[in-house]
Design a protein around this motif. Structure first.
Motif, PDB file in Angstrom:
ATOM      1  N   GLU A  64       0.815  -1.217   0.000  1.00 41.02           N
ATOM      2  CA  GLU A  64       0.000   0.000   0.000  1.00 41.02           C
ATOM      3  C   GLU A  64       0.848   1.267   0.000  1.00 41.02           C
ATOM      4  O   GLU A  64       0.400   2.308  -0.445  1.00 41.02           O
ATOM      5  CB  GLU A  64      -0.912   0.034   1.238  1.00 41.02           C
ATOM      6  CG  GLU A  64      -1.801  -1.177   1.414  1.00 41.02           C
ATOM      7  CD  GLU A  64      -2.893  -1.237   0.364  1.00 41.02           C
ATOM      8  OE1 GLU A  64      -3.347  -0.164  -0.051  1.00 41.02           O
ATOM      9  OE2 GLU A  64      -3.266  -2.349  -0.041  1.00 41.02           O
ATOM     10  N   ASP A 242       0.564  -0.158 -11.646  1.00 38.25           N
ATOM     11  CA  ASP A 242      -0.447  -0.733 -10.744  1.00 38.25           C
ATOM     12  C   ASP A 242      -0.357  -0.103  -9.356  1.00 38.25           C
ATOM     13  O   ASP A 242      -1.370   0.120  -8.695  1.00 38.25           O
ATOM     14  CB  ASP A 242      -0.255  -2.255 -10.608  1.00 38.25           C
ATOM     15  CG  ASP A 242      -0.664  -2.979 -11.874  1.00 38.25           C
ATOM     16  OD1 ASP A 242      -1.311  -2.345 -12.720  1.00 38.25           O
ATOM     17  OD2 ASP A 242      -0.307  -4.159 -12.023  1.00 38.25           O
ATOM     18  N   ARG A 246      -3.380   1.843  -7.601  1.00 30.43           N
ATOM     19  CA  ARG A 246      -3.911   1.539  -6.261  1.00 30.43           C
ATOM     20  C   ARG A 246      -3.942   2.789  -5.403  1.00 30.43           C
ATOM     21  O   ARG A 246      -4.878   3.009  -4.638  1.00 30.43           O
ATOM     22  CB  ARG A 246      -3.052   0.470  -5.574  1.00 30.43           C
ATOM     23  CG  ARG A 246      -3.395  -0.928  -6.046  1.00 30.43           C
ATOM     24  CD  ARG A 246      -2.451  -1.923  -5.479  1.00 30.43           C
ATOM     25  NE  ARG A 246      -2.854  -2.368  -4.160  1.00 30.43           N
ATOM     26  CZ  ARG A 246      -2.530  -3.548  -3.661  1.00 30.43           C
ATOM     27  NH1 ARG A 246      -1.817  -4.383  -4.369  1.00 30.43           N
ATOM     28  NH2 ARG A 246      -2.896  -3.902  -2.460  1.00 30.43           N
TER      29      ARG A 246
END
Lengths: 383, 185
Positions: A64, A242, A246
């Motif tokens: 994250e 990606d 995110r």
């Protein structure tokens, strides 16, 4: 059909009311532009920040946030040797072990402000091909290279972060060695340090990530295979694109809030406008009834009222478009991981125009129906 | 009277058809058929699957105590120890020791990915797993995922026979599988 001039003359009959209508519509459309440009700007900077050719090797469990990630320093060498298909230039593999760190910096003469710091080696320029040094040089130990929008994040004037100026971090003074650009990416708001300097300053012995640039778009799977074969390094491979996609998802609630806020304020303006149109049309019930009495059909009168309303709202839309393009487009907005510019692409302008059209058409219908639905004898006798 | 007979006939046919469909749905596909052959599976992967369990399997933890590259070993464990134990592009998986406390063993734990053993210390997880890969003729892992081959999925128990890959160490053991047996759950 009623002549078009009937609608334009009626519009100019009450200049104060006309100004109210135009400004009300302009406010609603401007809010749509503001929310749209905010969303587009943030989304585009996050999307442009990741290259599909670049793969980030992060510490497992830190997918994250790269700032939370820890990767052993030998991962850089092991990745260079163990991943097949890494792009090379003049025999140099495009691999960059980096340290990402969010911390306050003190620009000489100004207060402390948080910025995203990146500890790099020369390999950073191999993987981030969009980065170009505009002035000055690559940072030597004791020096920093600043993104051309970093001054914005740090809340200082542009001239405070040019070559030769001083910045204090963790009690040590660093000299700005130059300014770089990386158009449309979050990197433009960052401050780049010599990697050893940054690791020493923050007392860290691990990297945040290793970024590798693959020679083809499907090279990701080779980097992923390396991460799976080297379980001891506890790595996770992610396409850089990606990763930023995110991150963009993480900001979705914020973007939704901008639409909600614009919607709520806009709804207030719409109801105010409806109220005004009800009052405006109601004062003309007898006039509209007279038009029916002399032979104009209700549909023709309704069409003329919508024309009149559309003229006002489209004037407002035009005004909002001019103001938005002049004062909104290009404005830089700092957010937690960088800075983005408000953008007014065609879809946003189109949406504003649609809202202007909807305001003029749908906004005029309820009050017009109400005025025209009264029986003719009653309407003719109304005061 | 004739109409009533017609309607009864149509209703009876409809009922029989519905009953047939319902029975087919209840029976579902034959699970044994799914486990014995997987359409589209690379023959190199298909070739390593065994119908009988190999003898002399040891645990993952025991295997990692003494690593000899090139040696043939048989290991027993479960597909676990990572958020995504299967590669999506290559024939590799993560095999964890049976003793690794995955979240499915914790009562009333609602973890959606119990195989990642997120409640266990990362160091323990790292010490309890190995990489299993199926190599192709080019010496690289076959370019196809092992997931769903013969119904293979996370937390399945496996017994794997293979050779320890060159470069393996006690910290990082890679097993080039020559035989994979899926334990009945």
């Amino acid at each position: 059909m009623l002549p078009f001039s009937y609608a334009t003359r009626n519009l100019l009959r009450d200049p104060v009311r006309l100004i109210q209508k135009v400004l009300g519509a302009a406010l609603v459309v401007f809010l749509v532009y503001a929310a749209g440009s905010f969303n587009e700007g943030m989304k585009s900077v996050l999307m442009a920040s990741g290259s599909p050719r670049n793969v980030i090797l992060l510490g497992a469990g830190s997918e994250e946030s790269v700032e939370r990630s820890e990767v052993s320093i030998q991962s850089e060498t092991l990745a260079t040797a163990g991943i097949s298909g890494i792009e090379k230039r003049i025999g140099v593999a495009a691999v960059s072990g980096e340290v990402h760190y969010m911390a306050p910096l003190i620009v000489s003469g100004y207060g402390a402000e948080h910025a995203l710091l990146r500890g790099i080696t020369a390999g950073a320029f191999e993987v981030h091909r969009e980065v170009r040094i505009l002035e000055g040089n690559y940072p030597s130990p004791g020096q920093i290279l600043v993104g051309r929008l970093a001054y914005h994040s740090l809340g200082v004037p542009e001239e405070a972060l040019v070559e030769g100026r001083e910045v204090e971090f963790e009690g040590r003074v660093y000299i700005v060695s130059g300014v770089f650009e990386a158009p449309g990416t979050v990197m433009e708001s960052e401050v780049w340090f010599d990697r050893n300097d940054l690791m020493t300053a923050i007392q860290r012995d691990a990297l945040s990530c290793v970024i590798v640039r693959m020679s083809s778009d499907d090279g990701y799977k080779d980097a992923d295979l390396f991460a799976r074969q080297r379980l001891d390094l506890e790595l996770v491979a992610m396409r850089e694109s990606d990763y930023y996609a995110r991150l963009a998802g993480f900001y979705d609630p914020l973007r939704a809030m901008t639409w909600l806020t614009a919607g709520l304020i806009g709804a207030g303006a719409v109801f105010g406008g409806l109220n005004m149109l009800y009052a405006a049309f109601a004062s003309r019930i007898r006039e509209l009834a007279t038009l029916q009495a002399v032979g104009f059909r209700r549909r023709a009168i309704l069409f003329s009222l919508v024309q009149e309303s559309l003229l006002a709202t489209l004037l407002g839309t035009l005004l909002a478009s001019i103001v938005a393009v002049a004062f909104l487009e290009g404005v830089t907005v700092p957010f937690s991981i960088g800075t983005f510019r408000l953008m007014m692409p065609l879809p946003v302008l189109g949406l504003g125009l649609l809202v202007g059209l909807a305001l003029g058409t749908l906004g005029a219908l309820p009050p017009a129906f109400r005025c025209l639905s009264a029986p003719l004898p009653v309407a003719l006798r109304s005061s | 009277m004739k109409n009533i007979t017609h309607y009864s006939l149509i209703a009876a046919c409809g009922f029989i058809a519905l009953a047939q469909i319902a029975c087919e749905k209840a029976a579902g596909p034959d699970p044994s058929a799914e486990n014995t052959s997987s359409a589209g599976t690379d023959p190199q992967i298909e070739a390593v699957f065994l119908d009988a369990a190999p003898e002399g399997a040891v645990s993952v933890l025991a295997t990692r105590k003494k690593v000899e590259p090139g040696a043939t070993i048989t290991v027993s464990g479960r597909i676990a120890g990572a958020m995504e134990p299967f590669s999506g592009d290559y024939a590799t998986l993560v095999l964890a020791d049976d003793s690794l406390e995955t979240c499915d063993r914790i009562p009333e734990d609602g973890c959606k990915t119990p195989w990642d053993a997120c409640c266990v210390e990362p160091k323990t997880i790292a010490a309890s797993r190995i990489t299993v890969q199926v190599l192709g003729q080019d010496g690289r892992p076959v370019g196809q995922t092992l997931k769903q081959v013969r119904g293979l999925k996370e937390l399945d128990g496996l017994i794997v026979t293979g050779t320890v890959a060159e470069g393996s160490s006690e910290e990082n053991l890679i097993l080039n599988a020559t035989g994979i047996f899926l334990k009945k759950s």
